[in-house]
Design a protein around this motif. Structure first.
Motif, PDB file in Angstrom:
ATOM      1  N   LEU A  80       3.061  15.944  80.099  1.00 32.89           N
ATOM      2  CA  LEU A  80       3.954  15.335  79.116  1.00 32.89           C
ATOM      3  C   LEU A  80       5.176  16.183  78.777  1.00 32.89           C
ATOM      4  CD1 LEU A  80       1.409  13.738  76.602  1.00 32.89           C
ATOM      5  CD2 LEU A  80       2.674  12.639  78.472  1.00 32.89           C
ATOM      6  N   ALA A  81       5.208  17.426  79.236  1.00 36.04           N
ATOM      7  CA  ALA A  81       6.335  18.304  78.928  1.00 36.04           C
ATOM      8  C   ALA A  81       7.697  17.706  79.290  1.00 36.04           C
ATOM      9  CB  ALA A  81       6.153  19.657  79.605  1.00 36.04           C
ATOM     10  N   PRO A  82       7.847  17.047  80.450  1.00 38.87           N
ATOM     11  CA  PRO A  82       9.157  16.476  80.779  1.00 38.87           C
ATOM     12  C   PRO A  82       9.611  15.378  79.814  1.00 38.87           C
ATOM     13  CG  PRO A  82       7.807  16.694  82.763  1.00 38.87           C
ATOM     14  CD  PRO A  82       6.914  16.935  81.595  1.00 38.87           C
ATOM     15  N   GLU A  83       8.681  14.848  79.020  1.00 41.39           N
ATOM     16  CA  GLU A  83       9.024  13.800  78.057  1.00 41.39           C
ATOM     17  C   GLU A  83       9.280  14.374  76.659  1.00 41.39           C
ATOM     18  OE1 GLU A  83       6.813  10.047  78.384  1.00 41.39           O
ATOM     19  OE2 GLU A  83       5.560  11.057  79.880  1.00 41.39           O
ATOM     20  N   ASN A  84       9.417  15.696  76.575  1.00 38.54           N
ATOM     21  CA  ASN A  84       9.665  16.363  75.293  1.00 38.54           C
ATOM     22  C   ASN A  84       8.500  16.176  74.330  1.00 38.54           C
ATOM     23  OD1 ASN A  84      11.207  18.024  73.598  1.00 38.54           O
ATOM     24  ND2 ASN A  84      12.143  16.273  72.561  1.00 38.54           N
ATOM     25  N   ILE A  85       7.301  16.155  74.887  1.00 40.06           N
ATOM     26  CA  ILE A  85       6.075  16.091  74.091  1.00 40.06           C
ATOM     27  C   ILE A  85       5.254  17.323  74.439  1.00 40.06           C
ATOM     28  CG2 ILE A  85       3.949  14.813  73.622  1.00 40.06           C
ATOM     29  CD1 ILE A  85       5.500  12.257  74.415  1.00 40.06           C
ATOM     30  N   GLN A  86       5.053  18.195  73.462  1.00 43.47           N
ATOM     31  CA  GLN A  86       4.355  19.452  73.694  1.00 43.47           C
ATOM     32  C   GLN A  86       2.906  19.354  73.228  1.00 43.47           C
ATOM     33  OE1 GLN A  86       7.426  19.800  71.599  1.00 43.47           O
ATOM     34  NE2 GLN A  86       8.543  19.751  73.524  1.00 43.47           N
ATOM     35  N   VAL A  87       1.995  19.788  74.075  1.00 41.49           N
ATOM     36  CA  VAL A  87       0.568  19.773  73.755  1.00 41.49           C
ATOM     37  C   VAL A  87       0.028  21.189  73.959  1.00 41.49           C
ATOM     38  CG1 VAL A  87      -1.680  18.729  74.233  1.00 41.49           C
ATOM     39  CG2 VAL A  87       0.420  17.394  74.587  1.00 41.49           C
ATOM     40  N   ASN A  88      -0.547  21.772  72.908  1.00 40.08           N
ATOM     41  CA  ASN A  88      -1.078  23.133  72.962  1.00 40.08           C
ATOM     42  C   ASN A  88      -2.381  23.219  72.188  1.00 40.08           C
ATOM     43  OD1 ASN A  88       1.224  24.630  74.354  1.00 40.08           O
ATOM     44  ND2 ASN A  88       2.324  23.736  72.621  1.00 40.08           N
ATOM     45  N   LEU A  89      -3.051  24.355  72.297  1.00 46.11           N
ATOM     46  CA  LEU A  89      -4.354  24.537  71.656  1.00 46.11           C
ATOM     47  C   LEU A  89      -4.482  25.942  71.101  1.00 46.11           C
ATOM     48  CD1 LEU A  89      -7.811  23.356  72.919  1.00 46.11           C
ATOM     49  CD2 LEU A  89      -7.478  25.804  72.489  1.00 46.11           C
ATOM     50  N   ILE A  90      -5.055  26.040  69.921  1.00 47.25           N
ATOM     51  CA  ILE A  90      -5.441  27.338  69.351  1.00 47.25           C
ATOM     52  C   ILE A  90      -6.922  27.546  69.629  1.00 47.25           C
ATOM     53  CG2 ILE A  90      -5.818  28.631  67.227  1.00 47.25           C
ATOM     54  CD1 ILE A  90      -3.279  27.437  66.115  1.00 47.25           C
ATOM     55  N   ALA A  91      -7.218  28.601  70.382  1.00 47.91           N
ATOM     56  CA  ALA A  91      -8.616  28.940  70.699  1.00 47.91           C
ATOM     57  C   ALA A  91      -9.042  30.057  69.757  1.00 47.91           C
ATOM     58  CB  ALA A  91      -8.732  29.371  72.163  1.00 47.91           C
ATOM     59  N   GLN A  92      -9.682  29.693  68.677  1.00 47.66           N
ATOM     60  CA  GLN A  92      -9.981  30.679  67.647  1.00 47.66           C
ATOM     61  C   GLN A  92     -11.447  31.083  67.620  1.00 47.66           C
ATOM     62  OE1 GLN A  92      -8.658  27.995  64.390  1.00 47.66           O
ATOM     63  NE2 GLN A  92     -10.664  28.424  63.487  1.00 47.66           N
ATOM     64  N   ASN A  93     -11.657  32.267  67.124  1.00 47.33           N
ATOM     65  CA  ASN A  93     -13.017  32.743  66.870  1.00 47.33           C
ATOM     66  C   ASN A  93     -12.938  33.832  65.815  1.00 47.33           C
ATOM     67  OD1 ASN A  93     -15.798  32.689  67.212  1.00 47.33           O
ATOM     68  ND2 ASN A  93     -15.761  34.349  68.700  1.00 47.33           N
ATOM     69  N   PHE A  94     -13.990  33.956  65.040  1.00 47.71           N
ATOM     70  CA  PHE A  94     -13.994  34.884  63.913  1.00 47.71           C
ATOM     71  C   PHE A  94     -12.815  34.610  62.979  1.00 47.71           C
ATOM     72  CE2 PHE A  94     -16.530  37.424  67.016  1.00 47.71           C
ATOM     73  CZ  PHE A  94     -17.707  37.446  66.280  1.00 47.71           C
ATOM     74  N   VAL A  95     -12.622  33.315  62.682  1.00 45.29           N
ATOM     75  CA  VAL A  95     -11.618  32.874  61.712  1.00 45.29           C
ATOM     76  C   VAL A  95     -12.356  32.255  60.533  1.00 45.29           C
ATOM     77  CG1 VAL A  95      -9.694  31.300  61.265  1.00 45.29           C
ATOM     78  CG2 VAL A  95      -9.863  32.473  63.477  1.00 45.29           C
ATOM     79  N   ASP A  96     -12.011  32.667  59.347  1.00 40.72           N
ATOM     80  CA  ASP A  96     -12.674  32.186  58.142  1.00 40.72           C
ATOM     81  C   ASP A  96     -12.510  30.677  57.995  1.00 40.72           C
ATOM     82  OD1 ASP A  96     -13.862  31.941  55.688  1.00 40.72           O
ATOM     83  OD2 ASP A  96     -12.270  32.970  54.572  1.00 40.72           O
ATOM     84  N   ASN A  97     -13.623  29.955  57.961  1.00 42.21           N
ATOM     85  CA  ASN A  97     -13.596  28.509  57.711  1.00 42.21           C
ATOM     86  C   ASN A  97     -14.984  28.074  57.254  1.00 42.21           C
ATOM     87  OD1 ASN A  97     -15.095  26.908  60.067  1.00 42.21           O
ATOM     88  ND2 ASN A  97     -14.057  28.669  61.003  1.00 42.21           N
TER      89      ASN A  97
ATOM     90  N   GLN B  41      -0.427  25.311  76.595  1.00 43.56           N
ATOM     91  CA  GLN B  41      -0.880  26.686  76.392  1.00 43.56           C
ATOM     92  C   GLN B  41      -2.135  26.739  75.528  1.00 43.56           C
ATOM     93  OE1 GLN B  41       0.573  29.493  77.885  1.00 43.56           O
ATOM     94  NE2 GLN B  41       1.547  27.808  79.004  1.00 43.56           N
ATOM     95  N   VAL B  42      -2.970  27.737  75.809  1.00 50.89           N
ATOM     96  CA  VAL B  42      -4.159  28.036  75.012  1.00 50.89           C
ATOM     97  C   VAL B  42      -3.918  29.388  74.353  1.00 50.89           C
ATOM     98  CG1 VAL B  42      -6.610  28.615  75.101  1.00 50.89           C
ATOM     99  CG2 VAL B  42      -5.731  26.683  76.440  1.00 50.89           C
ATOM    100  N   PHE B  43      -3.828  29.390  73.031  1.00 55.42           N
ATOM    101  CA  PHE B  43      -3.512  30.610  72.289  1.00 55.42           C
ATOM    102  C   PHE B  43      -4.768  31.148  71.606  1.00 55.42           C
ATOM    103  CE2 PHE B  43       0.468  28.189  72.335  1.00 55.42           C
ATOM    104  CZ  PHE B  43       1.377  29.153  72.759  1.00 55.42           C
ATOM    105  N   PRO B  44      -5.311  32.281  72.081  1.00 57.16           N
ATOM    106  CA  PRO B  44      -6.456  32.860  71.386  1.00 57.16           C
ATOM    107  C   PRO B  44      -6.035  33.409  70.024  1.00 57.16           C
ATOM    108  CG  PRO B  44      -6.286  33.676  73.648  1.00 57.16           C
ATOM    109  CD  PRO B  44      -4.998  32.996  73.318  1.00 57.16           C
ATOM    110  N   VAL B  45      -6.788  33.089  69.003  1.00 58.22           N
ATOM    111  CA  VAL B  45      -6.585  33.644  67.665  1.00 58.22           C
ATOM    112  C   VAL B  45      -7.944  34.103  67.171  1.00 58.22           C
ATOM    113  CG1 VAL B  45      -5.948  33.176  65.270  1.00 58.22           C
ATOM    114  CG2 VAL B  45      -4.605  32.184  67.117  1.00 58.22           C
ATOM    115  N   CYS B  46      -8.149  35.404  67.173  1.00 60.27           N
ATOM    116  CA  CYS B  46      -9.427  35.931  66.717  1.00 60.27           C
ATOM    117  C   CYS B  46      -9.264  37.387  66.365  1.00 60.27           C
ATOM    118  CB  CYS B  46     -10.513  35.760  67.793  1.00 60.27           C
ATOM    119  SG  CYS B  46     -10.138  36.542  69.363  1.00 60.27           S
ATOM    120  N   GLY B  47     -10.268  37.912  65.722  1.00 59.44           N
ATOM    121  CA  GLY B  47     -10.228  39.325  65.369  1.00 59.44           C
ATOM    122  C   GLY B  47     -10.264  40.215  66.598  1.00 59.44           C
ATOM    123  N   GLY B  48     -10.574  39.623  67.744  1.00 60.87           N
ATOM    124  CA  GLY B  48     -10.622  40.391  68.990  1.00 60.87           C
ATOM    125  C   GLY B  48     -12.031  40.794  69.327  1.00 60.87           C
TER     126      GLY B  48
END
Length: 231
Positions: free
Chosen positions: A152-169, A220-227
């Protein structure tokens, strides 16, 4: 329509958040609104096959979909995973994705832009015992995001993901878990930060990915975690 500012980069954006009462939903709605967005918070049962279309129809035109999808993580041993466990986990975290996309896509194409952000998990990035069902569902979310993102990128529609772990919820790390001494020791042992990423830290990153400043990221898959400590 007022122009976005550095303090309110999401001004003028209409953002639909699913499962707004679970996982990262409450803090996402709070932070997105603080940054100027009009937030449509859905609390419907997303596992209902008809829910995605109904949710989008009720929301009206949206610029951004935040697919916040979660279930309590099963912890069955692989030999004990039932058909129901597998089916129910995928029904809430994987099956809604194409349905939500098919519902929002016509409107995004008509307005010439759009964005989808999946709130996922890093559990699929590292093997974990007794997590085969949960990790498989989270991995499917990643693969879907990467494929749809480049399509979908050529249509100016961006799709991404946050891959989180050890995040307060509240879904995966409620107070009773955080207060458990064994869990506190686990944080010290496995997480270099020695603490959970705060919910607001995670939500603020999500808000950035919803802003025009992040238009260059697709699939893109963006890791978000304490590491994790590598072993």
């Amino acid at each position: 329509m007022s122009e976005p500012s550095l303090q309110h980069p999401l001004t003028g954006k209409r953002i639909l958040v699913t499962q707004a009462d679970a996982f990262m939903g409450p803090v996402l709605c709070e932070v997105l609104e603080e940054q100027g967005a009009t937030v449509i918070a859905s609390r419907e049962d997303i596992a209902d096959p008809d829910a995605p279309r109904r949710i989008v129809d009720q929301a009206g035109s949206v610029d951004i979909l935040v697919a916040n999808l979660a279930v309590p993580a099963p912890s069955s041993r692989v030999g004990d995973v039932s058909a129901g466990e597998w089916r129910d986990t995928f029904a809430t975290m994987v099956d809604p994705l194409p349905r939500l996309m098919q519902a929002v896509l016509p409107g995004m194409r008509e307005q010439g832009h759009g964005r989808v952000l999946v709130m996922g998990s890093a559990s699929a990035l590292r093997g974990m015992k007794r997590a085969s069902t949960y990790s498989a569902a989270r991995g499917a979310q990643m693969a879907w995001t990467q494929s749809v993102g480049v399509e979908l990128a050529p249509e100016n529609i961006q799709v991404n993901l946050i891959a989180q772990n050890f995040v307060d919820n509240p879904t995966y790390f409620p107070p009773e878990i955080q207060e458990n001494p064994r869990f506190q020791e686990r944080l010290k042992r496995e997480v270099p930060l020695g603490r959970l990423v705060s919910a607001r830290e995670d939500a603020q990153f999500a808000a950035y990915l919803c802003s025009d400043a992040a238009s260059c990221f697709v699939g893109q898959v963006f890791p978000v975690c304490g590491g994790w400590v590598n072993r």
